[in-house]
Design an enzyme around this catalytic site. Sequence first.
Site, PDB file in Angstrom:
ATOM      1  N   ARG A 201       6.344  -6.174  27.977  1.00 15.90           N
ATOM      2  CA  ARG A 201       6.690  -4.765  28.194  1.00 15.90           C
ATOM      3  C   ARG A 201       5.522  -4.080  28.904  1.00 15.90           C
ATOM      4  NH1 ARG A 201       5.222  -4.304  22.228  1.00 15.90           N
ATOM      5  NH2 ARG A 201       3.579  -2.729  22.099  1.00 15.90           N
ATOM      6  N   ASN A 202       4.513  -4.875  29.295  1.00 15.17           N
ATOM      7  CA  ASN A 202       3.309  -4.365  29.945  1.00 15.17           C
ATOM      8  C   ASN A 202       3.071  -5.117  31.247  1.00 15.17           C
ATOM      9  OD1 ASN A 202       2.375  -2.542  27.847  1.00 15.17           O
ATOM     10  ND2 ASN A 202       2.023  -4.369  26.625  1.00 15.17           N
TER      11      ASN A 202
END
Length: 394
Positions: A201-202
């Site tokens: 998610r990064n």
Amino acid sequence: MVRPHGSMELQPRFVYDAERHHQLIHEAESLPSIVVSSAAAANAVMLGAGYFNPLHGYMNLADALSVAESLRTVDGLFWPVPIVNMVEDTSAIEGASRIALRDPNVEGNPVLAIMDVQAIETVSEEQMDTMVQQVFGTLDEKHPGVATFRSAGRQLISGPIEVLNFSYFQSDFPDTFRTAVEIRNEFAERGWSKVVAFQTRNPMHRAHEELCKMALEAVDADGVLIHMLLGKLKPGDIPATVRDAAIRKMVELYFPSNTVMVTGYGFDMLYAGPREAVLHAVFRQNCGCSHLIVGRDHAGVGDYYGAFDAQTIFDEKVPEGALEIEIFRADHTAYSKKLNKVVMMRDVPDHTKEDFILLSGTKVREMLGDGIAPPPEFSRPEVAQILMDYYQSL
């Protein structure tokens, strides 16, 4: 390629037949309808895309509680988190056996899916606490996943759905959003049968890049699926468009050709740590992946989970044979000044903290915001540039 979870073939809930699709769009105009929560809309997208195979729709209260407490539905299907449609008010659909579900995340709230209503049940405070405690490991309202789960409402609508579109994911991320069906098909076209999935998610720094390469080599895989979450995050997380650009640049410049597929899926982050790690394994198996990298504090937030709880849950709560996908267990990964390469910390017991290049997330964000690139041992310069541009635009 590994089989889907719970069935021999994927059973996506998206209506691919054009005639049937047209009929349902027309039918939806005359049906009672309700705007669902973002979380329920994301569940519909995942059901439509085949990621939540073999589920056909939203769970009833008995299944949701059973999954929360024992990771199995009442019928015995292994499943790690409740897949539910909870709303505050059901007066608009009272007495209806068939309803249209409207999308809260697209202007005008278009119809996302059509649902056969099997039950509408009220979730008691005690039942809500049970689900929250079991899934998130805490009742703390400051936990972003807890706050979101509790805010949806107490009326639980269950039943099978037929999905008519993939919300904003297909239009906003046309090059990245892929269904489990499409990913399986592409693996087959590439001749990949053993694939390692990397959840993110990064943006990916050097340590993540090298971790993918380590896993690729360790399990002798044909390729890596870099699979990013495209849905709602907590405030302060980097938006998907920026992440996507940074990851694609890294793959283009630093991976051998035809070893990586960059894709994304339409789901809102739960921040449920260990339980979410198991969900990640289930739907990566549905994509056709043979392995999932589970690292330190996988899908965690704050200090709610132990560093490796998302790995030990596979030993303690996932029964033998429940999943075909295997877990590649990763340790904290960092650049070793001694060895001039990225290593897993557990592999170098002779190192002290001073032997690594370690930067906190806060420190990295500060540097990027000030237009200072982190050292190349930490982040590839081309990736750092994309992130600097983003932070300086804020």
